[in-house]
Write an enzyme that holds these catalytic residues in place. Structure first.
Site, PDB file in Angstrom:
ATOM      1  N   HIS A  51      32.515  42.534  34.405  1.00 24.49           N
ATOM      2  CA  HIS A  51      31.126  42.228  34.077  1.00 24.49           C
ATOM      3  C   HIS A  51      30.324  43.465  33.674  1.00 24.49           C
ATOM      4  O   HIS A  51      29.245  43.341  33.116  1.00 24.49           O
ATOM      5  CB  HIS A  51      30.437  41.500  35.242  1.00 24.49           C
TER       6      HIS A  51
ATOM      7  N   ASP B  52      37.579  39.868  37.875  1.00 25.26           N
ATOM      8  CA  ASP B  52      36.453  40.720  37.506  1.00 25.26           C
ATOM      9  C   ASP B  52      36.870  42.185  37.382  1.00 25.26           C
ATOM     10  O   ASP B  52      36.147  43.088  37.794  1.00 25.26           O
ATOM     11  CB  ASP B  52      35.296  40.587  38.506  1.00 25.26           C
TER      12      ASP B  52
ATOM     13  N   GLY C  54      24.356  49.212  40.022  1.00 27.49           N
ATOM     14  CA  GLY C  54      24.881  50.453  39.447  1.00 27.49           C
ATOM     15  C   GLY C  54      26.160  50.908  40.122  1.00 27.49           C
ATOM     16  O   GLY C  54      26.937  51.677  39.566  1.00 27.49           O
ATOM     17  N   ASN C  55      26.405  50.423  41.371  1.00 27.61           N
ATOM     18  CA  ASN C  55      27.651  50.730  42.060  1.00 27.61           C
ATOM     19  C   ASN C  55      28.828  49.924  41.531  1.00 27.61           C
ATOM     20  O   ASN C  55      29.984  50.211  41.846  1.00 27.61           O
ATOM     21  CB  ASN C  55      27.532  50.448  43.558  1.00 27.61           C
ATOM     22  N   SER C  56      28.551  48.904  40.741  1.00 26.62           N
ATOM     23  CA  SER C  56      29.597  47.997  40.277  1.00 26.62           C
ATOM     24  C   SER C  56      30.692  48.756  39.541  1.00 26.62           C
ATOM     25  O   SER C  56      30.429  49.491  38.600  1.00 26.62           O
ATOM     26  CB  SER C  56      28.991  46.947  39.347  1.00 26.62           C
TER      27      SER C  56
ATOM     28  N   GLY D 119      51.483  26.049  41.360  1.00 20.68           N
ATOM     29  CA  GLY D 119      51.505  24.719  40.772  1.00 20.68           C
ATOM     30  C   GLY D 119      50.991  23.643  41.699  1.00 20.68           C
ATOM     31  O   GLY D 119      51.564  22.546  41.754  1.00 20.68           O
ATOM     32  N   VAL D 120      49.939  23.941  42.460  1.00 23.76           N
ATOM     33  CA  VAL D 120      49.319  22.936  43.325  1.00 23.76           C
ATOM     34  C   VAL D 120      47.801  23.020  43.218  1.00 23.76           C
ATOM     35  O   VAL D 120      47.242  24.062  42.878  1.00 23.76           O
ATOM     36  CB  VAL D 120      49.712  23.123  44.815  1.00 23.76           C
TER      37      VAL D 120
END
Length: 510
Positions: A126, A156, A253-255, A311-312
């Site tokens: 992001h 992400d 800003g830490n992202s 696959g569930v």
């Protein structure tokens, strides 16, 4: 004395030979090594000494990590805005690093972590998605333009690249070893304050807060939008959440910044905060580095993430779910549906089974299973335990890949900015692909990102790019050269669609 001198000379010569061997090995085989293998070579040649895990002195860890945590500034056109606010903004706050929305070209900022001396940087998807221009500022005030190597909206995560050598890096740690209550440091650039270090503890592990892709979630969910399905054919933005929760102060800003232990080892990538105000209120969340390793290595090697699926479809059990289903057990994952031909069906999993363990570890919520599966490739095996008719059964599931690649889905500027506008990831062609498409050169499109040029012009994943502006293309470096020599603002892309038909598209670059 002569013997001592001879011994010292021999030791010196041996050390020099070992160092030289490492350098040759690193240069020759680096492209085929995982980031962890590359780091082992790097830290063999560049050992570091930091404080012990039990120490409350964070100075050495901070000094080791800070030089390799970068400040990221992104610019993108006003048309690329995010529109209205997320329904989760009030509860969890924006993903920090969320873009501001002024008129005209928009800007945002975030953080990233250098993980390879030649300029590979991990950050959040992001932070860089849809960015036209990505500027990276190092702690020593050097500035670089970056290009997006690839992204994974499901976790992400994003891998970007700057052109540099002998850059400082953060050592990859083992997030499985992180313990609730241990000290950790968050390093990033909150509120445009460069190189900020805060301390706290690991508050919890395996958190699923339902923030990734929550605006597109139309599946069974709790009131907080927590993802609860694992299928062979997921949505493109299928969320995999198993956050490390920390009370180290992190803010907008830490992202994309680093969560490290007191040894200075990277154990997580900061990604979100739980807040009513959008600022720090005591709860931050980081993506475990053990999950990130797989994602980043896949992006570098294949241009996109090769994800395996059980696959569930399942429902996370609690008191309310157990009552609704008419069962007594209130922990585990209730199998509500099987994918035809999926790994679970082949392994003998049945509808109504309750998944109680994965690799021998108890399963209490969806993240306990999804994070483990998220580290594996199609074809890998995973051991699960299911409860059926009052007794437990151990089953081995071979993970299956996606049934199909996602459907296919502007500039007198730098190569990095133009590359980002293309919105795609690439890998060189194999001999088999050249023979199949009857081409002598080219790269294959391994990922197409929404909202960018390849997506808008319907050049899908699996297409072959043979020429750009009449220049033969065999690598990403060739693309860089071709797009920096535009004539009259025109960009001509020649290639072959996955069905074998040729195309020759011309674009006017703005």
């Amino acid at each position: 004395m002569k013997k001592v001198g001879l011994t010292l000379l021999t030791a010196f010569a041996g050390g020099a030979m070992a160092l030289g061997t490492y350098k040759i090995f690193e240069k020759k085989y680096a492209d085929n090594m995982t980031f962890e293998e590359r780091q082992k070579v790097y830290f063999t040649n560049n050992p570091v000494t930091v404080s012990s895990a039990g120490s409350v002195d964070f100075t050495q860890a901070a000094a080791t990590v800070t030089p390799a945590v970068v400040y990221i500034r992104t610019t993108y056109s006003s048309q690329q805005g995010n529109g209205g606010s997320s329904p989760f903004d009030d509860m969890f706050g924006d993903f920090f690093g969320q873009r501001m929305r002024p008129r005209g070209p928009q800007q945002a900022s975030g953080s990233g972590v250098i993980i390879s001396p030649d300029g590979y940087i991990v950050t959040n998807n992001h932070v860089v998605e849809k960015a036209d221009k990505i500027t990276v500022n190092l702690n020593d005030h050097r500035t670089f333009q970056a290009k997006v190597v690839g992204t994974d909206p499901s976790t992400d995560l994003a891998l970007i690249k700057i052109s540099g050598n002998d850059l400082p890096i953060v050592k990859l740690g083992n997030s499985d070893d992180a313990k609730v209550g241990e000290w950790v440091l968050a390093v990033g650039n909150p509120f445009n304050l460069n190189s900020t270090v805060t301390a706290g503890i690991v508050s919890a592990k395996g958190r699923n807060i339902g923030i990734i892709g929550s605006e597109n979630n139309d599946e069974d969910s709790s009131p907080f939008g927590m993802r609860q399905r694992q299928s062979q054919q997921p949505r493109l933005n299928k969320a995999i959440e198993s956050f490390i929760q920390t009370d180290a102060a992190i803010n907008p800003g830490n992202s994309g910044g680093a969560l490290v232990n007191t040894k200075g080892e990277l154990i997580g990538i900061n990604a979100a905060i739980a807040s009513h105000t959008g600022s720090y209120e005591g709860y931050g969340f980081a993506i475990p580095i053990n999950l990130a390793k797989k994602v980043l290595n896949d992006i570098k090697q294949f241009g996109s993430v090769k994800r395996g699926y059980i696959g569930v479809s399942f429902r996370e059990l609690n008191d309310d779910a157990a009552k609704d289903l008419g069962i007594s057990r209130n922990t585990g994952l209730y199998v509500s549906e099987l994918v035809d031909g999926g790994g679970a069906e082949a392994a003998g999993v049945r509808k109504g089974d309750i998944i109680t363990k994965v690799e021998g570890n108890p399963v209490y919520e969806s993240s306990d299973l999804q994070e483990r599966v998220g580290r594996l490739q199609p074809g890998d095996k995973i051991n699960i335990t299911v409860l059926r008719d009052g007794s437990e059964k151990n089953l081995t599931v071979t993970l299956k890949g996606e049934a199909a690649a996602p459907k296919s889905a502007a500039v007198s500027k730098s190569a990095e900015e133009l590359f980002n506008k293309l919105g795609a990831s690439f890998q060189p062609l194999t001999k088999e692909q050249k023979a199949k498409f009857r081409v002598n050169n080219g790269v294959v499109v391994t990922q197409v990102r929404p909202g960018r040029l390849f997506y808008e012009t319907e050049i899908p994943v699996g297409s072959i790019i043979t020429n750009i502006n009449k220049q033969p293309i065999n690598s990403v470096a060739d693309i860089d050269k071709a797009i920096t020599n535009l004539r009259n603002g025109n960009l001509i892309i020649t290639g072959v669609y996955p069905d074998g038909t040729s195309f020759n598209n011309m674009f006017q670059v703005q």
